[in-house]
Design a protein around this motif. Structure first.
Motif, PDB file in Angstrom:
ATOM      1  N   MET A  33       0.835  -1.204   0.000  1.00  0.00           N
ATOM      2  CA  MET A  33       0.000   0.000   0.000  1.00  0.00           C
ATOM      3  C   MET A  33       0.869   1.253   0.000  1.00  0.00           C
ATOM      4  O   MET A  33       0.604   2.207  -0.737  1.00  0.00           O
ATOM      5  CB  MET A  33      -0.916   0.006   1.215  1.00  0.00           C
ATOM      6  CG  MET A  33      -1.831   1.215   1.289  1.00  0.00           C
ATOM      7  SD  MET A  33      -2.919   1.204   2.745  1.00  0.00           S
ATOM      8  CE  MET A  33      -1.685   1.457   4.045  1.00  0.00           C
ATOM      9  N   ARG A  36       2.338   1.677  -3.445  1.00  0.00           N
ATOM     10  CA  ARG A  36       1.316   2.134  -4.394  1.00  0.00           C
ATOM     11  C   ARG A  36       1.034   3.627  -4.201  1.00  0.00           C
ATOM     12  O   ARG A  36       0.933   4.382  -5.166  1.00  0.00           O
ATOM     13  CB  ARG A  36       0.038   1.328  -4.191  1.00  0.00           C
ATOM     14  CG  ARG A  36      -1.072   1.670  -5.174  1.00  0.00           C
ATOM     15  CD  ARG A  36      -2.229   0.690  -5.063  1.00  0.00           C
ATOM     16  NE  ARG A  36      -2.821   0.689  -3.732  1.00  0.00           N
ATOM     17  CZ  ARG A  36      -2.707  -0.306  -2.862  1.00  0.00           C
ATOM     18  NH1 ARG A  36      -2.008  -1.399  -3.175  1.00  0.00           N
ATOM     19  NH2 ARG A  36      -3.294  -0.238  -1.677  1.00  0.00           N
ATOM     20  N   ASP A  37       0.946   4.054  -2.944  1.00  0.00           N
ATOM     21  CA  ASP A  37       0.701   5.475  -2.672  1.00  0.00           C
ATOM     22  C   ASP A  37       1.888   6.331  -3.108  1.00  0.00           C
ATOM     23  O   ASP A  37       1.709   7.444  -3.616  1.00  0.00           O
ATOM     24  CB  ASP A  37       0.433   5.683  -1.187  1.00  0.00           C
ATOM     25  CG  ASP A  37      -0.919   5.137  -0.749  1.00  0.00           C
ATOM     26  OD1 ASP A  37      -1.747   4.852  -1.637  1.00  0.00           O
ATOM     27  OD2 ASP A  37      -1.132   4.989   0.469  1.00  0.00           O
ATOM     28  N   GLN A  40       1.775   6.714  -6.823  1.00  0.00           N
ATOM     29  CA  GLN A  40       0.715   7.640  -7.203  1.00  0.00           C
ATOM     30  C   GLN A  40       1.132   9.081  -6.927  1.00  0.00           C
ATOM     31  O   GLN A  40       0.911   9.970  -7.748  1.00  0.00           O
ATOM     32  CB  GLN A  40      -0.573   7.316  -6.448  1.00  0.00           C
ATOM     33  CG  GLN A  40      -1.749   8.199  -6.870  1.00  0.00           C
ATOM     34  CD  GLN A  40      -3.026   7.852  -6.154  1.00  0.00           C
ATOM     35  OE1 GLN A  40      -3.016   7.552  -4.968  1.00  0.00           O
ATOM     36  NE2 GLN A  40      -4.143   7.888  -6.866  1.00  0.00           N
ATOM     37  N   GLU A 116     -17.954   5.246 -10.704  1.00  0.00           N
ATOM     38  CA  GLU A 116     -16.780   4.582 -11.278  1.00  0.00           C
ATOM     39  C   GLU A 116     -15.721   5.562 -11.767  1.00  0.00           C
ATOM     40  O   GLU A 116     -14.757   5.151 -12.408  1.00  0.00           O
ATOM     41  CB  GLU A 116     -17.220   3.679 -12.439  1.00  0.00           C
ATOM     42  CG  GLU A 116     -18.170   2.557 -12.029  1.00  0.00           C
ATOM     43  CD  GLU A 116     -17.574   1.624 -10.984  1.00  0.00           C
ATOM     44  OE1 GLU A 116     -16.336   1.522 -10.906  1.00  0.00           O
ATOM     45  OE2 GLU A 116     -18.352   1.014 -10.230  1.00  0.00           O
ATOM     46  N   ASP A 119     -11.484   8.665  -7.756  1.00  0.00           N
ATOM     47  CA  ASP A 119     -10.398   7.981  -7.044  1.00  0.00           C
ATOM     48  C   ASP A 119     -10.376   8.355  -5.560  1.00  0.00           C
ATOM     49  O   ASP A 119     -10.106   7.517  -4.709  1.00  0.00           O
ATOM     50  CB  ASP A 119      -9.046   8.331  -7.682  1.00  0.00           C
ATOM     51  CG  ASP A 119      -8.975   7.922  -9.139  1.00  0.00           C
ATOM     52  OD1 ASP A 119      -9.264   6.745  -9.443  1.00  0.00           O
ATOM     53  OD2 ASP A 119      -8.649   8.782  -9.977  1.00  0.00           O
ATOM     54  N   LYS A 183     -15.485   0.611  -5.775  1.00  0.00           N
ATOM     55  CA  LYS A 183     -14.906  -0.266  -4.757  1.00  0.00           C
ATOM     56  C   LYS A 183     -13.464   0.067  -4.409  1.00  0.00           C
ATOM     57  O   LYS A 183     -12.931  -0.458  -3.432  1.00  0.00           O
ATOM     58  CB  LYS A 183     -14.997  -1.722  -5.204  1.00  0.00           C
ATOM     59  CG  LYS A 183     -14.211  -2.038  -6.462  1.00  0.00           C
ATOM     60  CD  LYS A 183     -14.366  -3.509  -6.848  1.00  0.00           C
ATOM     61  CE  LYS A 183     -13.557  -3.859  -8.088  1.00  0.00           C
ATOM     62  NZ  LYS A 183     -13.715  -5.282  -8.454  1.00  0.00           N
ATOM     63  N   ASN A 184     -12.815   0.936  -5.184  1.00  0.00           N
ATOM     64  CA  ASN A 184     -11.425   1.310  -4.892  1.00  0.00           C
ATOM     65  C   ASN A 184     -11.285   2.771  -4.459  1.00  0.00           C
ATOM     66  O   ASN A 184     -10.167   3.246  -4.256  1.00  0.00           O
ATOM     67  CB  ASN A 184     -10.543   1.054  -6.111  1.00  0.00           C
ATOM     68  CG  ASN A 184     -10.436  -0.426  -6.451  1.00  0.00           C
ATOM     69  OD1 ASN A 184     -10.260  -1.261  -5.567  1.00  0.00           O
ATOM     70  ND2 ASN A 184     -10.573  -0.750  -7.723  1.00  0.00           N
ATOM     71  N   THR A 185     -12.386   3.478  -4.332  1.00  0.00           N
ATOM     72  CA  THR A 185     -12.339   4.894  -3.976  1.00  0.00           C
ATOM     73  C   THR A 185     -11.934   5.075  -2.513  1.00  0.00           C
ATOM     74  O   THR A 185     -12.486   4.436  -1.626  1.00  0.00           O
ATOM     75  CB  THR A 185     -13.705   5.558  -4.194  1.00  0.00           C
ATOM     76  OG1 THR A 185     -14.117   5.350  -5.543  1.00  0.00           O
ATOM     77  CG2 THR A 185     -13.641   7.052  -3.915  1.00  0.00           C
ATOM     78  N   LYS A 186     -10.979   5.968  -2.274  1.00  0.00           N
ATOM     79  CA  LYS A 186     -10.624   6.336  -0.907  1.00  0.00           C
ATOM     80  C   LYS A 186     -11.571   7.439  -0.443  1.00  0.00           C
ATOM     81  O   LYS A 186     -11.838   8.391  -1.180  1.00  0.00           O
ATOM     82  CB  LYS A 186      -9.168   6.806  -0.827  1.00  0.00           C
ATOM     83  CG  LYS A 186      -8.162   5.681  -1.017  1.00  0.00           C
ATOM     84  CD  LYS A 186      -6.749   6.148  -0.772  1.00  0.00           C
ATOM     85  CE  LYS A 186      -5.762   4.990  -0.844  1.00  0.00           C
ATOM     86  NZ  LYS A 186      -4.372   5.440  -0.593  1.00  0.00           N
ATOM     87  N   ARG A 225     -12.688  -0.293   4.987  1.00  0.00           N
ATOM     88  CA  ARG A 225     -11.221  -0.357   4.865  1.00  0.00           C
ATOM     89  C   ARG A 225     -10.663   0.838   4.097  1.00  0.00           C
ATOM     90  O   ARG A 225      -9.457   1.076   4.111  1.00  0.00           O
ATOM     91  CB  ARG A 225     -10.826  -1.652   4.145  1.00  0.00           C
ATOM     92  CG  ARG A 225     -11.233  -2.919   4.883  1.00  0.00           C
ATOM     93  CD  ARG A 225     -10.366  -3.142   6.093  1.00  0.00           C
ATOM     94  NE  ARG A 225     -10.768  -4.303   6.860  1.00  0.00           N
ATOM     95  CZ  ARG A 225     -10.009  -4.878   7.769  1.00  0.00           C
ATOM     96  NH1 ARG A 225      -8.814  -4.406   8.015  1.00  0.00           N
ATOM     97  NH2 ARG A 225     -10.459  -5.928   8.450  1.00  0.00           N
ATOM     98  N   ARG A 226     -11.545   1.549   3.409  1.00  0.00           N
ATOM     99  CA  ARG A 226     -11.100   2.663   2.563  1.00  0.00           C
ATOM    100  C   ARG A 226     -11.572   4.010   3.088  1.00  0.00           C
ATOM    101  O   ARG A 226     -11.425   5.023   2.414  1.00  0.00           O
ATOM    102  CB  ARG A 226     -11.639   2.474   1.139  1.00  0.00           C
ATOM    103  CG  ARG A 226     -11.146   1.220   0.447  1.00  0.00           C
ATOM    104  CD  ARG A 226     -11.760   1.063  -0.945  1.00  0.00           C
ATOM    105  NE  ARG A 226     -13.105   0.514  -0.909  1.00  0.00           N
ATOM    106  CZ  ARG A 226     -14.208   1.204  -1.129  1.00  0.00           C
ATOM    107  NH1 ARG A 226     -14.132   2.498  -1.391  1.00  0.00           N
ATOM    108  NH2 ARG A 226     -15.404   0.627  -1.083  1.00  0.00           N
TER     109      ARG A 226
END
Length: 289
Positions: A33, A36-37, A40, A116, A119, A183-186, A225-226
């Motif tokens: 994680m 990945r951050d 980004q 969708e 981010d 499902k991946n949005t923070k 979790r996000r």
């Protein structure tokens, strides 16, 4: 750190991700994680990544349609919030003096089709708030049981106060917002409001409150979790209108920390008479806001 080469390989040709995946299982997730951050952040800095980021600002100053006093602080919060989020390339949607926060936010999300395409999603509220400890009795829901239980009618727990004095239940709002995102949005919710307990008549019938169902739905989608929730005050405390927790954070970012502030470091901007509450899943302490 911009000096770190994220594309470096060791003598065996292993990338940083390869090495991280070989760590003990309880460390692998966090290591990947962070990488990945970091990638980004580097991409955002060099312009190769343009994340779609939304900041929703709900600013309630005018409470003339309610028994509550109008507020000066949220107006200052709006100025600071716009600057901070614009500097970080957020798209901004502002709701001012909303009489129905839930309907305004959810209606806009559906119309904007953010599910969708987002981010990072941040929702900031500045205005009156309460912590409601009692709920109205609704209809009976267990006719086949010996224990009499009634459904919940109305709001319970932390509530944002609409400009007409009605309530918007925080847990219902955050649950429905998270369900309307990918499902991946923070997700970050930041509430600069009081959390005083309301004094209302209590009835002794058993009420089945809705918080269990909302929390269950959030966990089912993995949004827990996000998601991070930041309250400027703890239960029973009032939020200062001027020189608020939110304002102190924004001024710190503007004056000395352009990248932002880590969640753990927010604690240094508390006051003795007003402590913040930050709730999140493991691994968020070193995330940047």
């Amino acid at each position: 750190d911009d000096r770190v080469d994220l594309d470096i390989e060791d003598e065996d040709g292993r990338t940083l991700e390869n090495i991280a995946s070989e760590l003990p299982k309880h460390q692998t997730g966090h290591a990947l994680m962070y990488l990945r951050d970091a990638r980004q952040w580097k991409g955002i800095q060099d312009g190769t990544i343009r994340p779609n980021k939304w900041a929703i600002l709900i600013i309630n100053c005018n409470y003339q349609k309610s028994p509550l006093s109008s507020l000066e602080g949220p107006g200052h919060d709006l100025i600071l919030a716009k600057k901070v989020f614009q500097d970080k390339k957020y798209r901004i949607k502002i709701f001012q003096d909303s009489e129905d926060i839930f309907a305004d936010v959810m209606g806009w999300m559906v119309d904007e089709k953010v599910k969708e395409s987002t981010d990072v999603f941040q929702l900031f509220f500045s205005g009156h708030g309460i912590h409601k400890t009692t709920a109205e009795k609704g209809i009976r829901g267990n006719w086949n049981s010996e224990k009499v239980e009634y459904g919940q009618e109305g709001e319970i727990g932390d509530c944002l106060v609409n400009s007409d004095g009605t309530y918007c239940e925080e847990l219902m709002l955050s649950s429905c917002v998270s369900n309307e995102l990918g499902k991946n949005t923070k997700i970050c919710f930041l509430y600069d409001m009081c959390r005083d307990e309301t004094k209302e008549p209590k009835q002794r019938e058993m009420l089945v409150v809705t918080s269990y169902q909302y929390n269950k739905e959030v966990q089912k989608t993995g949004a827990d979790r996000r998601t991070v929730k930041i309250f400027s005050a703890q239960l029973g405390q009032k939020s200062s209108g001027l020189d608020s927790f939110f304002q102190r954070i924004c001024q710190h970012i503007e004056n000395s920390s352009p990248r932002g502030i880590k969640l753990l470091d927010m604690l240094q901007f508390e006051r003795d008479n007003q402590k913040c509450q930050i709730t999140h899943s493991p691994g968020w302490d070193n995330q940047w806001w």
